[in-house]
Motif scaffolding. Structure first.
Motif, PDB file in Angstrom:
ATOM      1  N   GLU A  50       0.842  -1.185   0.000  1.00  0.00           N
ATOM      2  CA  GLU A  50       0.000   0.000   0.000  1.00  0.00           C
ATOM      3  C   GLU A  50       0.880   1.238   0.000  1.00  0.00           C
ATOM      4  O   GLU A  50       1.838   1.316   0.769  1.00  0.00           O
ATOM      5  CB  GLU A  50      -0.918   0.009   1.223  1.00  0.00           C
ATOM      6  CG  GLU A  50      -1.934  -1.117   1.260  1.00  0.00           C
ATOM      7  CD  GLU A  50      -2.857  -1.008   2.463  1.00  0.00           C
ATOM      8  OE1 GLU A  50      -2.754   0.010   3.201  1.00  0.00           O
ATOM      9  OE2 GLU A  50      -3.671  -1.925   2.669  1.00  0.00           O
ATOM     10  N   PRO A  51       0.570   2.215  -0.839  1.00  0.00           N
ATOM     11  CA  PRO A  51       1.400   3.428  -0.865  1.00  0.00           C
ATOM     12  C   PRO A  51       1.151   4.283   0.370  1.00  0.00           C
ATOM     13  O   PRO A  51       0.013   4.483   0.790  1.00  0.00           O
ATOM     14  CB  PRO A  51       0.940   4.138  -2.137  1.00  0.00           C
ATOM     15  CG  PRO A  51      -0.472   3.685  -2.329  1.00  0.00           C
ATOM     16  CD  PRO A  51      -0.520   2.265  -1.828  1.00  0.00           C
ATOM     17  N   VAL A 106       2.603   1.268  -8.463  1.00  0.00           N
ATOM     18  CA  VAL A 106       2.593   1.062  -9.911  1.00  0.00           C
ATOM     19  C   VAL A 106       2.255  -0.392 -10.216  1.00  0.00           C
ATOM     20  O   VAL A 106       2.901  -1.317  -9.693  1.00  0.00           O
ATOM     21  CB  VAL A 106       3.945   1.427 -10.531  1.00  0.00           C
ATOM     22  CG1 VAL A 106       3.953   1.134 -12.034  1.00  0.00           C
ATOM     23  CG2 VAL A 106       4.283   2.889 -10.274  1.00  0.00           C
ATOM     24  N   ALA A 107       1.219  -0.588 -11.033  1.00  0.00           N
ATOM     25  CA  ALA A 107       0.926  -1.920 -11.567  1.00  0.00           C
ATOM     26  C   ALA A 107       1.897  -2.180 -12.705  1.00  0.00           C
ATOM     27  O   ALA A 107       1.877  -1.486 -13.731  1.00  0.00           O
ATOM     28  CB  ALA A 107      -0.513  -1.978 -12.067  1.00  0.00           C
ATOM     29  N   ALA A 122      -2.537   3.104  -7.396  1.00  0.00           N
ATOM     30  CA  ALA A 122      -3.015   3.731  -6.154  1.00  0.00           C
ATOM     31  C   ALA A 122      -2.019   4.810  -5.772  1.00  0.00           C
ATOM     32  O   ALA A 122      -0.839   4.761  -6.143  1.00  0.00           O
ATOM     33  CB  ALA A 122      -3.140   2.694  -5.026  1.00  0.00           C
ATOM     34  N   VAL A 123      -2.497   5.804  -5.047  1.00  0.00           N
ATOM     35  CA  VAL A 123      -1.637   6.914  -4.633  1.00  0.00           C
ATOM     36  C   VAL A 123      -1.811   7.168  -3.140  1.00  0.00           C
ATOM     37  O   VAL A 123      -2.888   6.963  -2.574  1.00  0.00           O
ATOM     38  CB  VAL A 123      -1.945   8.204  -5.424  1.00  0.00           C
ATOM     39  CG1 VAL A 123      -1.679   8.005  -6.908  1.00  0.00           C
ATOM     40  CG2 VAL A 123      -3.388   8.639  -5.206  1.00  0.00           C
ATOM     41  N   TRP A 148       3.111  -5.550  -8.645  1.00  0.00           N
ATOM     42  CA  TRP A 148       3.030  -4.144  -8.277  1.00  0.00           C
ATOM     43  C   TRP A 148       4.321  -3.746  -7.578  1.00  0.00           C
ATOM     44  O   TRP A 148       4.979  -4.579  -6.933  1.00  0.00           O
ATOM     45  CB  TRP A 148       1.848  -3.885  -7.321  1.00  0.00           C
ATOM     46  CG  TRP A 148       0.506  -3.921  -7.981  1.00  0.00           C
ATOM     47  CD1 TRP A 148      -0.232  -2.861  -8.424  1.00  0.00           C
ATOM     48  CD2 TRP A 148      -0.296  -5.075  -8.263  1.00  0.00           C
ATOM     49  NE1 TRP A 148      -1.427  -3.281  -8.977  1.00  0.00           N
ATOM     50  CE2 TRP A 148      -1.489  -4.644  -8.890  1.00  0.00           C
ATOM     51  CE3 TRP A 148      -0.119  -6.442  -8.051  1.00  0.00           C
ATOM     52  CZ2 TRP A 148      -2.493  -5.514  -9.287  1.00  0.00           C
ATOM     53  CZ3 TRP A 148      -1.105  -7.318  -8.459  1.00  0.00           C
ATOM     54  CH2 TRP A 148      -2.285  -6.850  -9.071  1.00  0.00           C
ATOM     55  N   VAL A 149       4.680  -2.471  -7.675  1.00  0.00           N
ATOM     56  CA  VAL A 149       5.843  -1.961  -6.969  1.00  0.00           C
ATOM     57  C   VAL A 149       5.502  -0.584  -6.406  1.00  0.00           C
ATOM     58  O   VAL A 149       4.867   0.238  -7.067  1.00  0.00           O
ATOM     59  CB  VAL A 149       7.084  -1.896  -7.888  1.00  0.00           C
ATOM     60  CG1 VAL A 149       6.878  -0.964  -9.063  1.00  0.00           C
ATOM     61  CG2 VAL A 149       8.318  -1.498  -7.094  1.00  0.00           C
ATOM     62  N   ARG A 150       5.919  -0.352  -5.167  1.00  0.00           N
ATOM     63  CA  ARG A 150       5.674   0.923  -4.496  1.00  0.00           C
ATOM     64  C   ARG A 150       6.932   1.792  -4.594  1.00  0.00           C
ATOM     65  O   ARG A 150       8.030   1.335  -4.279  1.00  0.00           O
ATOM     66  CB  ARG A 150       5.324   0.670  -3.033  1.00  0.00           C
ATOM     67  CG  ARG A 150       5.050   1.916  -2.207  1.00  0.00           C
ATOM     68  CD  ARG A 150       4.622   1.527  -0.809  1.00  0.00           C
ATOM     69  NE  ARG A 150       5.628   0.687  -0.157  1.00  0.00           N
ATOM     70  CZ  ARG A 150       5.401   0.000   0.960  1.00  0.00           C
ATOM     71  NH1 ARG A 150       4.200   0.002   1.520  1.00  0.00           N
ATOM     72  NH2 ARG A 150       6.372  -0.728   1.494  1.00  0.00           N
TER      73      ARG A 150
END
Length: 357
Positions: free
Chosen positions: A39-40, A47-48, A85-86, A138-140
């Motif tokens: 979760e950001p 980023v997906a 997500a942001v 995903w990568v944060r």
């Protein structure tokens, strides 16, 4: 409305480096793990990942040549995708924005970062080496890092810009490539072939050097005016003969003492060798008197700057750079261990292997 994110994702994780590097990545413990989707937090975006390139640097981490900060570690540092997500305080980023994720996380505040040399930041954290990478669903990442990707640019091609294209681009700039020059590219893998393409785009004539006949033939097809088998004992002298005295510039992408010495030996008086290959060997070169009397130069080149990557995105956007031939293999994340083995053995002569989602 944005689609809800799943709870888990698959990620290519290194649990232990190779017990015997000579045996290759099969001696390492690389697994496809099921992890929670991150979760950001404040100042971060999620980023997906649409695509993430498989690089020799990934192989070096798995073999223990490049030390990883901690294990287990998610590998991968060549990624592009869409923001999923942001967190708070992320500026203008919105869910759905197409982005490239830079390979390095520079501090953004030191003197090197402030003067545009963020590739040399001493606080840089490299994805897949110092922090968990992007070989995952995903990568944060910190919101200040992603770069926008134009809508019509293929995200798979954008992904490899982060290293496979940006690293040779930066090296060419360090070497001072220009129109009408004769350039020698040593090592015709992913980095070297993109160096060849970019050097030709700059108006240079290129001679390619490698030991692999398939790579040499590929270089011919991509526009090299000559190719030379690096295994011949007179390779440097042969290049000087072909060029009537030597090349203006050379670029080395292997990372061995022998190829670094070759990069100097192919030069004309006043020439410059740029070394971008990373290895454990000590630097060797010509006799000091010869090197000085010929006023030659040897410079190092590491990674790429944010400005370099943005310039490449502009070239892709304008249609001046064609990377459609660059991706030789597209694999699923379950095949990531196979991709490492392909890089190690050079099976099927990969140019750039990309894991797609």
């Amino acid at each position: 409305m944005p689609q809800p994110l799943p709870d888990t994702m698959r990620a290519a994780r290194l649990h232990a480096t190779a017990s015997d590097p000579e045996r290759g990545p099969s001696a390492a413990d690389v697994r496809i793990d099921e992890l929670a989707v991150p979760e950001p937090g404040p100042g971060e975006v999620l980023v997906a990942v649409a695509a993430c390139g498989v690089c020799a640097s990934d192989l070096h981490v798995a073999l223990g040549i490049t030390p990883a900060a901690t294990l287990p570690l998610t590998l991968g540092h060549e990624a592009a995708g869409t923001i999923a997500a942001v967190g708070d305080d992320v500026g203008d980023w919105q869910v759905g924005d197409r982005v490239l994720v830079p390979a390095g996380r520079s501090c953004g505040t030191c003197a090197l970062c402030r003067t545009g040399r963020d590739n040399l930041c001493q606080e840089v954290a490299v994805l897949g080496v110092d922090v968990d990478g992007a070989q995952a669903g995903w990568v944060r990442v910190p919101a200040r890092l992603p770069l926008p990707v134009p809508g019509h640019v293929d995200l798979v091609e954008a992904a490899i810009l982060a290293d496979a294209v940006a690293t040779p681009y930066h090296a060419l700039k360090r070497g001072g490539i220009g129109d009408g020059m004769v350039a020698v590219v040593i090592g015709l893998g992913g980095l070297g072939m993109h160096a060849l393409q970019l050097a030709r785009l700059a108006g240079a004539e290129v001679i390619g050097i490698d030991v692999d006949e398939v790579a040499l033939q590929r270089a011919r097809e991509w526009g090299a005016v000559e190719v030379v088998d690096a295994s011949r004992p007179d390779a440097g002298a042969h290049v000087r003969s072909l060029t009537g005295g030597g090349a203006d510039v050379s670029f080395e992408f292997v990372g061995s003492a022998d190829t670094a010495a070759l990069a100097s030996s192919v030069l004309a008086p006043g020439g410059r060798a740029t070394l971008a290959g990373i290895g454990r060997d000590r630097l060797a070169g010509p006799p000091l008197g010869l090197f000085v009397s010929r006023e030659q130069e040897v410079v190092g080149s590491f990674g790429a700057t944010t400005s370099d990557v943005n310039e490449l995105l502009d070239l892709l956007d304008a249609g001046r750079l064609d990377l459609s031939r660059s991706i030789s293999h597209r694999l699923d994340i379950d095949d990531f261990p196979t991709a490492l083995e392909m890089l190690h053995t050079r099976h099927d002569h990969p140019l750039r292997i990309v894991i797609t989602h």
